[in-house]
Design a protein around this motif. Structure first.
Motif, PDB file in Angstrom:
ATOM      1  N   ALA A 134      -4.821  -6.513   6.576  1.00 34.79           N
ATOM      2  CA  ALA A 134      -3.579  -6.591   7.493  1.00 34.79           C
ATOM      3  C   ALA A 134      -2.459  -5.794   6.995  1.00 34.79           C
ATOM      4  O   ALA A 134      -2.176  -5.076   7.811  1.00 34.79           O
ATOM      5  CB  ALA A 134      -3.139  -7.994   7.575  1.00 34.79           C
ATOM      6  N   GLU A 135      -2.293  -5.758   5.642  1.00 40.81           N
ATOM      7  CA  GLU A 135      -1.032  -4.872   5.311  1.00 40.81           C
ATOM      8  C   GLU A 135      -1.390  -3.658   5.278  1.00 40.81           C
ATOM      9  O   GLU A 135      -0.464  -2.431   5.652  1.00 40.81           O
ATOM     10  CB  GLU A 135      -0.747  -5.207   3.682  1.00 40.81           C
ATOM     11  CG  GLU A 135      -0.360  -6.673   3.483  1.00 40.81           C
ATOM     12  CD  GLU A 135      -0.184  -6.970   2.147  1.00 40.81           C
ATOM     13  OE1 GLU A 135       0.339  -8.157   1.698  1.00 40.81           O
ATOM     14  OE2 GLU A 135      -0.477  -6.115   1.093  1.00 40.81           O
ATOM     15  N   MET A 136      -2.595  -2.981   4.896  1.00 34.12           N
ATOM     16  CA  MET A 136      -2.857  -1.795   5.181  1.00 34.12           C
ATOM     17  C   MET A 136      -3.022  -1.231   6.816  1.00 34.12           C
ATOM     18  O   MET A 136      -2.612  -0.149   6.927  1.00 34.12           O
ATOM     19  CB  MET A 136      -4.344  -1.435   4.892  1.00 34.12           C
ATOM     20  CG  MET A 136      -4.576  -1.715   3.002  1.00 34.12           C
ATOM     21  SD  MET A 136      -6.275  -1.330   2.477  1.00 34.12           S
ATOM     22  CE  MET A 136      -6.221   0.440   2.908  1.00 34.12           C
ATOM     23  N   ALA A 137      -3.329  -2.153   7.714  1.00 32.47           N
ATOM     24  CA  ALA A 137      -3.295  -1.849   9.051  1.00 32.47           C
ATOM     25  C   ALA A 137      -1.822  -1.680   9.439  1.00 32.47           C
ATOM     26  O   ALA A 137      -1.600  -0.885  10.351  1.00 32.47           O
ATOM     27  CB  ALA A 137      -4.013  -2.997   9.751  1.00 32.47           C
ATOM     28  N   ALA A 138      -1.012  -2.629   8.761  1.00 32.63           N
ATOM     29  CA  ALA A 138       0.197  -2.464   9.128  1.00 32.63           C
ATOM     30  C   ALA A 138       0.794  -1.141   8.608  1.00 32.63           C
ATOM     31  O   ALA A 138       1.940  -0.589   9.422  1.00 32.63           O
ATOM     32  CB  ALA A 138       1.125  -3.308   8.759  1.00 32.63           C
ATOM     33  N   LEU A 139       0.830  -0.829   7.578  1.00 32.86           N
ATOM     34  CA  LEU A 139       1.081   0.438   6.953  1.00 32.86           C
ATOM     35  C   LEU A 139       0.809   1.684   7.656  1.00 32.86           C
ATOM     36  O   LEU A 139       1.398   2.787   7.973  1.00 32.86           O
ATOM     37  CB  LEU A 139       0.600   0.564   5.760  1.00 32.86           C
ATOM     38  CG  LEU A 139       0.990   1.845   4.774  1.00 32.86           C
ATOM     39  CD1 LEU A 139       2.707   2.068   4.628  1.00 32.86           C
ATOM     40  CD2 LEU A 139       0.533   1.747   3.376  1.00 32.86           C
ATOM     41  N   ALA A 140      -0.713   1.693   8.201  1.00 32.08           N
ATOM     42  CA  ALA A 140      -1.360   2.611   8.935  1.00 32.08           C
ATOM     43  C   ALA A 140      -0.755   2.788  10.155  1.00 32.08           C
ATOM     44  O   ALA A 140      -0.377   3.892  10.800  1.00 32.08           O
ATOM     45  CB  ALA A 140      -2.689   2.586   9.145  1.00 32.08           C
TER      46      ALA A 140
END
Length: 884
Positions: free
Chosen positions: A169-175
């Protein structure tokens, strides 16, 4: 299934076979390289994050995620379990202390609040136990540890899954954040270009400073790394592959399944010995199979166990598959070589079991056949169809057959809902004991024999192995044991009828059953039940064959005189003593109990401390005790005890527990006591480890050559010949002079000193006097080391009523224990009474009975239950009358 004599005319050449194998290998390598390319193209990091320095916590640990250390390590599992609120498993000593604490508090109530003194006494008692006495607690501790490991592993998986989901989820938010920034930048660049174009049309040239900077690419090292998931491949077997070029057609004979033979009682002694010899073993070696005499045989159903770990054929090395291409088949062939037995000797017994003559000798064997066409290079597999009573074994038995119908495990769990859907309701602890009480009391009828014969339970299971009368007839099992088998079979037939409807009513364990699947499952359950019934009969017959052993019905009904003496001479006297102390009468007064009571009556004088109403109740009880027991019948004794209950209840709530207790005794109709069966110790089991290397094989060959292979089974032959239908393979007692003196267990631990450095002392099984009782009421389980160990706990309140001495132990009985007791009686009377209640259950007379076991007996006979009326009577007592 090799082709004899080399290649067939139509077989492919060796070069084409090599090319096909090379193509298969190349295809596998291409698949691996393709997966690596996909990972690289997706720019997925494959290097785990660096391990934090010693003593330093990671961010996830500080946030209390339950993740610590490397996944699969003890640190990781313990952290996940702690975060999930899963308690550490208790050791053998703490399990012993938990069970014994209630008994100690009952014996010495003054220690109820003295925790340190209780702990000291528990330690002293534990140190006095022998290793054999500690072993059941060690087994329970091992089971608790296994359950903890399963729960901790599940919690670890959930914790890591949650962390992974959060990272994703954090990586998706960063992307998404970067994508939004790129979109805004592109939009601003487009607006700038439009503005410059419009200015150029007007002849204006704009110069933009700092524009057009290429955004820096995201630094991949700044992204959180993903751990690749790893798992351990469980052993699938050695594997047997078809090398016949044209394959194997359906119905092809593969090989006989051969091995060492064991009677059920000896087989389970071996399993107990293996657990003690190899305590850390995760899964047993699955080389054994059950050889069952078919029910259609003239002698009926019987069971032997074939151990194919050492002396065997390659048939035992086929792997499991949930979609097999082979199947084992029991083969029975009439033996025409020896028919010298006199068929007239057993005519009388055979007529009882609906047989016309002594059945001919039969050769039994297990053969393997293909069930469909097996192609060249395909592995031969069969469905193990094994059922385990251990959830630990079930969860460790991961299946890797890769078939579309794979169940996920190559074992079935006997504790699953499919096996217990009917049993939990219609065959609980009370029902099973009621069945045993009926078998010990009711006569054996022709209906019983017909029921057994129809199901294939005939002379093989119902006669004593190796025993003959002077006239040559086989010795029949005691009638009470045959009656028990008939009543148990009656339940099995009822379960067969009720189980399909129970399975289709709602999904069970996540499985939706249709009518056909439910019927097939029920048939499998019934087959397992009948096998367990035959195995239990074999174990009980083994106990009865011990020198000087008792063969009387295990639970003997009390005579009328014994019932009166129990109710008035024991229970009422003890209740009167306890009641007298409560109301102020000192123990040991001459008019109370013993001979002094014969001279007492309505004129007995009470001490000044005793109130008028309490004194009247005491005089009434003394008047009853003054009469000779021969003046009472059991019914009159029960009525007298109920009258005493009413007298005591009228004194107020403080005496409510004593009044309830006497009422329960008064409303009990069936009283029994166990017969004196002798305990004994088996001969030591000899175990031979499987050779793991060439050195081990050489050592094994040397032992076999020297005639000291360490085994304890009969020799193996291509077919199993059982000349006496009522007999089983007899295991000769090993020569103690050749006994090994190994001083360590398989895991390297040193033997305790109590075993004197001799492994034989570990390999002996100790049978307790009540082994037969425990086995008969847990007949559907075979792997319990001592089935009598749990009887004492399970009888609390169900078959054994409380001691009168504990009636005044609870401070708030009316509003506390009594409400819980009535609630439990209403919901599940077969459930043992908790140790947290003030009641004690010493039962010095070893007399068993209760209204609840009476109800179980009545229900089995189709009669009306009495507990509902008793429960309503107890609930109707108002607080002012002492009932709350």
């Amino acid at each position: 299934g090799e082709s004899p004599g080399g290649e067939s005319p139509g077989a492919p050449s060796s070069s084409s076979a090599f090319e096909r194998d090379f193509a298969t290998i190349k295809e596998g390598c291409d698949a691996i390289l393709r997966a690596i390319r996909e990972v690289d193209e997706a720019a997925l990091p494959t290097v785990p994050p660096p391990k934090p320095a010693k003593g330093q916590k990671t961010k996830l640990q500080m946030e209390g995620s339950g993740v610590a250390g490397i996944k699969g390590s003890k640190e990781s599992r313990d952290a996940a379990a702690k975060a999930a609120g899963i308690k550490q498993p208790m050791t053998a000593f703490f399990i012993f202390s938990q069970e014994q604490r209630a008994i100690l508090i009952e014996q010495r109530p003054e220690l109820r609040t003295n925790i340190s003194a209780v702990g000291k006494l528990m330690g002293e008692r534990w140190r006095k136990l022998s290793d054999d006495e500690k072993f059941p607690y060690a087994i329970k501790a091992e089971e608790a540890r296994a359950e903890y490991e399963i729960a901790a592993t599940r919690a670890e998986e959930e914790a890591h899954a949650a962390v992974k989901a959060r990272e994703e989820a954090e990586m998706a938010a960063l992307a998404q954040e970067r994508a939004d920034a790129e979109a805004k930048k592109a939009e601003a660049q487009a607006a700038l270009e439009r503005e410059m174009a419009e200015a150029a049309e007007k002849g204006i040239i704009l110069q933009v400073y700092g524009a057009g900077r290429k955004p820096r690419k995201p630094n991949q090292s700044s992204l959180k790394s993903h751990k690749r998931r790893h798992f351990r491949m469980h052993p699938k077997g050695i594997g047997i592959v078809c090398v016949r070029p044209e394959g194997l057609p359906p119905g092809t004979y593969i090989q006989d399944y051969l091995g060492e033979l064991y009677s059920p009682w000896r087989w389970f002694e071996r399993q107990d010995a293996i657990k003690k010899r190899e305590p850390d073993k995760e899964l047993p070696d699955f080389f054994n199979i059950t050889l069952e005499r078919p029910a259609e045989d003239a002698a009926g159903h019987d069971v032997l166990f074939v151990e194919a770990a050492h002396r065997c054929t390659f048939a035992s090395r086929l792997s499991h598959s949930c979609a097999p291409n082979c199947q084992t088949v029991g083969v029975a062939v009439a033996d025409q070589t020896d028919q010298t037995l006199d068929q007239t000797l057993d005519q009388n017994l055979d007529q009882n079991f609906h047989q016309t003559a002594d059945p001919p000798r039969t050769k039994l064997s297990i053969a393997q056949y293909t069930t469909r066409h097996v192609s060249y290079g395909e592995e031969l597999c069969w469905n193990y169809s094994c059922v385990t009573e251990s959830e630990k074994e079930y969860r460790a038995a991961i299946c890797l057959c890769s078939s579309t119908t794979c169940k996920g495990a190559f074992l079935d769990y006997a504790g699953s809902s499919a096996f217990t859907a009917v049993m939990n309701v219609r065959h609980n602890f009370l029902d099973r004991n009621a069945l045993l009480i009926r078998a010990c009391h009711e006569p054996l009828t022709a209906v019983d024999r017909t029921r057994l014969a129809t199901a294939g339970i005939k002379s093989a299971a119902l006669t004593m192995p190796g025993e003959r009368t002077p006239s040559g007839e086989r010795v029949e099992c005691p009638e009470w044991l045959i009656k028990w088998a008939s009543l148990t079979l009656e339940y099995i037939e009822m379960e067969k009828e009720l189980l399909p409807a129970a399975l289709t009513a709602k999904p069970i364990d996540g499985i939706v059953y249709d009518a056909g699947f439910a019927a097939a499952t029920a048939a499998g359950v019934v087959a397992t039940r009948i096998s367990n019934l035959v195995v239990t009969l074999d174990k009980i017959k083994y106990v009865m064959r011990q020198p000087g052993q008792n063969r009387a019905p295990f639970l003997r009904h009390l005579s009328d005189g014994e019932v009166v003496d129990h109710l008035l001479g024991d229970i009422l006297k003890r209740a009167a003593d306890t009641f007298a102390k409560k109301v102020g009468v000192k123990a040991g007064l001459p008019f109370f109990g013993g001979r002094g009571a014969r001279n007492a009556g309505a004129e007995a004088k009470m001490p000044a401390a005793v109130g008028q109403r309490e004194g009247d109740a005491m005089r009434f009880i003394l008047g009853v005790l003054a009469k000779p027991p021969r003046e009472f019948t059991p019914r009159e004794a029960s009525q007298t005890l109920e009258a005493c209950s009413r007298k005591i209840r009228a004194l107020g709530p403080v005496h409510c527990a004593m009044a309830d207790l006497l009422l329960l005794y008064a409303r009990t109709a069936h009283w029994c006591t166990p017969e004196a069966y002798a305990g004994f110790q088996s001969t030591p089991v000899r175990l031979v480890p499987l050779p793991k290397d060439k050195l081990g094989e050489k050592r094994l060959e040397k032992r076999v050559k020297d005639g000291n292979d360490g085994g304890d089974a009969e020799g193996t032959t291509a077919t199993v010949q059982i000349p006496d239908p009522g007999g089983t393979v007899q295991i000769p007692a090993p020569d103690s002079s050749d006994a090994p003196t190994q001083s360590t267990l398989a895991n390297g631990r040193k033997l305790p000193t109590v075993f004197k450095g001799n492994i034989d002392n570990v390999m002996k099984k100790k049978y307790q006097p009540h082994f037969a009782w425990g086995q008969l009421v847990s007949w559907f389980k075979q792997t319990i080391y001592d089935p009598s160990a749990s009887l004492s706990a399970e009888r609390r309140g169900t078959m054994s009523l409380p001691d009168p001495e504990s009636a005044y132990g609870a401070k708030d009985y009316v509003t506390g224990d009594r409400r819980s007791m009535l609630r439990q009686i209403a919901r599940d009377p077969s459930k043992m009474w908790p140790t947290t209640w003030a009641w004690s259950f010493r039962n010095p007379g070893k007399v068993y009975g209760s209204p609840f076991i009476d109800d179980a007996i009545s229900a089995a006979k189709g009669e009306e239950r009495s507990t509902p009326a008793l429960l309503e009577e107890l609930r109707a007592v108002v607080a002012g009358d002492g009932g709350g």
